[in-house]
Design an enzyme around this catalytic site. Structure first.
Site, PDB file in Angstrom:
ATOM      1  N   HIS A 705      24.229  72.936  21.465  1.00  0.00           N
ATOM      2  CA  HIS A 705      23.740  73.923  22.428  1.00  0.00           C
ATOM      3  C   HIS A 705      22.296  73.670  22.823  1.00  0.00           C
ATOM      4  O   HIS A 705      21.733  74.392  23.629  1.00  0.00           O
ATOM      5  CB  HIS A 705      23.887  75.342  21.866  1.00  0.00           C
ATOM      6  CG  HIS A 705      25.334  75.696  21.660  1.00  0.00           C
ATOM      7  ND1 HIS A 705      25.939  75.633  20.433  1.00  0.00           N
ATOM      8  CD2 HIS A 705      26.300  76.051  22.526  1.00  0.00           C
ATOM      9  CE1 HIS A 705      27.196  75.959  20.562  1.00  0.00           C
ATOM     10  NE2 HIS A 705      27.458  76.216  21.819  1.00  0.00           N
ATOM     11  N   CYS A 737      30.379  71.081  18.592  1.00  0.00           N
ATOM     12  CA  CYS A 737      31.312  71.564  19.616  1.00  0.00           C
ATOM     13  C   CYS A 737      31.380  70.521  20.725  1.00  0.00           C
ATOM     14  O   CYS A 737      30.846  69.411  20.574  1.00  0.00           O
ATOM     15  CB  CYS A 737      30.830  72.927  20.136  1.00  0.00           C
ATOM     16  SG  CYS A 737      32.113  73.821  21.030  1.00  0.00           S
TER      17      CYS A 737
HETATM   18  N1  MET Z   1      37.742  70.761  23.366  1.00  0.00           N
HETATM   19  C1  MET Z   1      36.799  71.745  23.809  1.00  0.00           C
HETATM   20  C2  MET Z   1      35.520  71.048  24.255  1.00  0.00           C
HETATM   21  O1  MET Z   1      35.198  70.039  23.697  1.00  0.00           O
HETATM   22  C3  MET Z   1      36.508  72.706  22.716  1.00  0.00           C
HETATM   23  C4  MET Z   1      35.513  73.751  23.051  1.00  0.00           C
HETATM   24  S1  MET Z   1      35.498  75.058  21.915  1.00  0.00           S
HETATM   25  C5  MET Z   1      34.542  76.286  22.679  1.00  0.00           C
HETATM   26  O2  MET Z   1      34.837  71.531  25.126  1.00  0.00           O
END
Ligand code: MET
Length: 765
Positions: A705, A737
């Protein structure tokens, strides 16, 4: 009988507030222009409500960012770190306010924003009040009174909406040890009293105190605080009329507490908890009125008038219509603004819907109908409503027997893998042949301006589907080659074809539709447009196989198939209310299952099913958790269990504390789970360690983030930390993420460092 709503959307039907705020923040417009937009929205909202025939029109439901932050500013709970900002912004209260919401990086200051978290079980986020041991409060902002006066000048004697004192404290966070936030109640009370005095002096008659915590599990101290506070307020203001609202759940064991509060009107949410009506009617003291929250503020379905009128009748029979208010279940903040702006929705579907503006009319019509009107137009509206409700019950757009039968036929074996994890692990090792500390990413790669412009052009028609595909293919190819080059073990295709992880699937599933302008505020100026799940859900055709197969054809490494899980699709949509959410979730699960097995058939041996929203779906009261977790976990398993032992199922979760649901996460039985972890310095991993989580796990080693590039060393240290509590044979290495919001240069550097950190970790091992 009176009508009211608990609050109205403030973003404006064309997201005027979003645009005005963002322009102001980027320095393109003046404060005056922003304030004018704010005033216009308030006026427009009041006018719309007047025209719809709402008796008690709310004010102070407007906010430039968030209603909790408004309260924080009103009562002067401004954290000390903003002292200097306050000096710099001394001629604009709003600038200080935005600094608290968004941080302040100017004039050689670098002050972090206040924390943000979800507003109960909605997708709205509020700014968390910060409380300190020697917390002082003082009247700081006059926003509440100013908005009341603004309404009055337009001839509206509005009902100020104020977050109740107890809920305000409970929404906050103690930032130091050694005190309980509820202890601050008596210090905060004088400021509330000051605000009420001013409102009374300006001629306010009704005050709405939002106390959503009244519908949640409360400890004794909170109950005592409720009693203390409302008794004190009543003593000071014998004449003001107070409505105390509860919503998102039933009052249940707090009903007797609510009944003892010296207030005039109690509001209950009959959409979320219809069952409470009888108990409330049986026990409500004679000097109190009841506000029936009967028009759903959280969803977009048309109200079923016949059903609502029966409930209203029951209440008026018992209390008399003078003691009844007809209301929205909660603030309409959670509904999109105006259905009439939707010009391309299927007309059959459109007639089943009501957005905020239409809900006003519903509240008002319900009052007139329950008063026995003979007005032709109103009776016609009732007939129309009956027709719409009936058509929804039987529409071929909604009901597909084969889907219903398939859900009914789900057997236990459908939610079980063929063998236990220990057996699967061996089968997977044989096929996949991955090193220790395998490296991977969570799925998406940067969605650059270019990628987004291709999609926009494709939607507009200036790129045809072949041209669009060609560009996406080239981007995918580049991404695969780059991942190979830096030495990642399990690759992803990058998700360039997806606008959003739920929308992409929603667009391809039958039973789901989309609006053009159905925006709902998520936080600050950010709005979302949730899909509408209106009918039985099924998968008419494969959704992701083409892209996964294409990516796999480009490399000898394994490419992970990438899907969004059923609970997350459900959680981030407007969901049909004519069957249990669990049933809808199972339908989606079956559709995902079909996709999973098709991916397997196409040669994809690692498949990730993202479930970031599984924890946020937890019911607000603990008593509801068991049931929810049972069907949510089952849905995930239905979607994931159709494959062979050797096919590896991954899942990904973020924004979560796992301690209290770790058993359920283990029950999901994914072969590998990746979790957001780095910001907590691997602390979140402890839940898995303490539980002796048996399957494989990839704790995120850097925060995606932030644009910051992590060093090899800090990631090696995190891995070392992880390895102390989780055996190395179970560990994966990945970011927190997906990378879609990042730039390529940061991504390249960060992933290169991550791969090196994984190598170092395996050498050390
Ligand atoms: N596969 C998704 C990505 O990489 C997973 C997001 S989870 C909020 O964006």
């Amino acid at each position: 009988m009176q009508t009211h709503i608990l609050g109205y959307p403030r973003i404006g039907s064309n997201r005027e507030l979003k645009k005005a705020c963002e322009q102001y923040w980027s320095g393109k417009t003046s404060l005056q222009e922003l304030l004018e937009t704010g005033r216009n929205i308030c006026q427009e909202n009041w006018k719309t409500q007047q025209e719809a025939g709402i008796d008690l029109i709310p004010c102070n439901d407007f906010s430039y960012y968030d209603q909790v932050l408004d309260m924080t500013l009103s009562v002067g709970a401004i954290p000390k770190r903003y002292n200097e900002v306050a000096l710099k912004t001394s001629n604009s209260e709003l600038d200080l306010y935005f600094a608290m919401a968004r941080g302040y990086q100017k004039d050689e200051l670098d002050i972090t924003a206040m924390e943000m978290t979800k507003w109960f079980d909605t997708n709205y986020h509020y700014i968390v009040p910060e409380f300190y041991k020697n917390q002082e409060f003082k009247l700081f902002s006059n926003k509440i009174v100013n908005e009341f006066v603004g309404a009055k000048q337009l001839g509206v004697n509005a009902k100020p909406v104020i977050i109740g004192l107890v809920s305000y404290l409970l929404l906050g966070k103690e930032k130091e040890e050694g005190f309980d936030k509820l202890d601050l109640a008596s210090k905060l009370l004088p400021v509330y009293i000051e605000i009420l005095q001013e409102l009374q002096a300006q001629g306010a008659e009704w005050i709405q105190f939002d106390e959503p915590f009244l519908a949640l599990d409360l400890n004794e101290k909170a109950k005592e605080t409720y009693q203390f506070i409302y008794n004190e307020i009543r003593k000071k203001f014998p004449k003001l009329k107070f409505i105390v609202t509860s919503y998102f759940e039933g009052l249940k064991d707090n009903l007797s507490l609510a009944n003892t509060l010296p207030i005039d009107t109690l509001h209950i949410d009959l959409v979320r908890c219809e069952d409470q009506l009888d108990d409330v009617l049986d026990t409500l003291p004679e000097n109190k009125s009841l506000s029936l929250g009967i028009v759903d503020g959280r969803n977009i379905w048309k109200n079923d008038f016949e059903k609502s009128l029966q409930l209203i009748q029951k209440a008026t029979d018992k209390l008399g219509s003078d003691r009844i208010f007809i209301a929205s279940s909660c603030s309409l903040l959670h509904a999109p603004c105006d259905l009439e702006l939707e010009t391309s929705l299927d007309n059959d579907i459109k007639q089943w819907l009501a957005f905020a503006k239409q809900k006003l009319t519903e509240v008002s019509l319900l009052k007139k109908l329950s008063e026995g009107t003979t007005d032709k137009a109103i009776l016609n509206a009732f007939e129309e409503n009956k027709k719409a409700i009936a058509s929804r019950k039987s529409s071929a757009l909604i009901h597909h027997n084969d889907v219903k039968q398939r859900v009914d036929a789900i057997a236990e074996v459908d939610s079980q893998r063929k063998n236990a994890f220990s057996t699967r692990k061996k089968a997977q090792e044989k096929v996949l042949n991955l090193p220790l500390f395998p490296t991977t990413t969570i799925g998406s790669f940067p969605q650059t301006k270019e990628v987004r412009s291709w999609r926009a052009q494709f939607k507009k028609g200036s790129l045809n589907s072949e041209e669009y595909k060609y560009l996406l293919k080239k981007e995918t190819q580049k991404t695969i080659q780059w991942q190979e080059k830096i030495g990642l073990d399990v690759l992803v295709h990058g998700e360039y074809e997806r606008n959003d992880m739920v929308e992409y699937f929603g667009e391809q599933l039958a039973g789901v539709t989309f609006t053009k302008k159905g925006w709902v505020q998520s936080y600050g100026s950010r709005c979302v447009k949730p899909p509408i799940i209106y009918g039985d859900v099924y998968r008419p055709h494969p959704m992701t196989v083409y892209w996964s197969q294409y990516a796999q054809s480009l490399t000898n490494n394994w490419v992970k198939g990438m899907l969004t899980g059923p609970v997350t699709i459900l959680q981030w949509s407007f969901v049909r209310d004519d069957q249990p959410r669990s049933t809808t979730c199972k339908q989606i699960a079956l559709a995902i299952r079909d996709e999973v097995t098709d991916l397997e058939k196409a040669g994809i041996r690692i498949i990730q099913i993202d479930e970031p929203a599984i924890r946020e779906g937890l019911p607000l009261r603990k008593s509801g958790w068991k049931n929810y977790l049972k069907w949510a976990v089952e849905a995930f398993k239905i979607s994931s269990c159709g494959v062979d032992d050797a096919t590896q199922i991954h899942t990904h979760m973020c924004y979560s504390e796992f301690n209290d649901i770790i058993q359920n996460i283990a029950d999901m039985d994914a072969d590998v789970i990746t979790i957001e972890c780095s910001r907590s310095q691997m602390e979140l991993l402890n839940a898995f360690a303490d539980f002796k989580y048996p399957n494989e796990i990839g704790p995120g080693v850097y925060d995606i983030h932030s644009p910051r590039v992590p060093s090899i060393q800090e990631m090696t240290e995190l891995l070392h930390k992880a390895q102390k509590v989780i055996p190395a044979s179970q560990l994966w290495v990945n970011p927190d993420c997906g990378l879609k919001t990042r730039h390529w240069d940061e991504t390249e550097k960060a992933l290169l460092a991550m791969v090196s950190a994984a190598k170092e970790a395996s050498l050390r091992y």
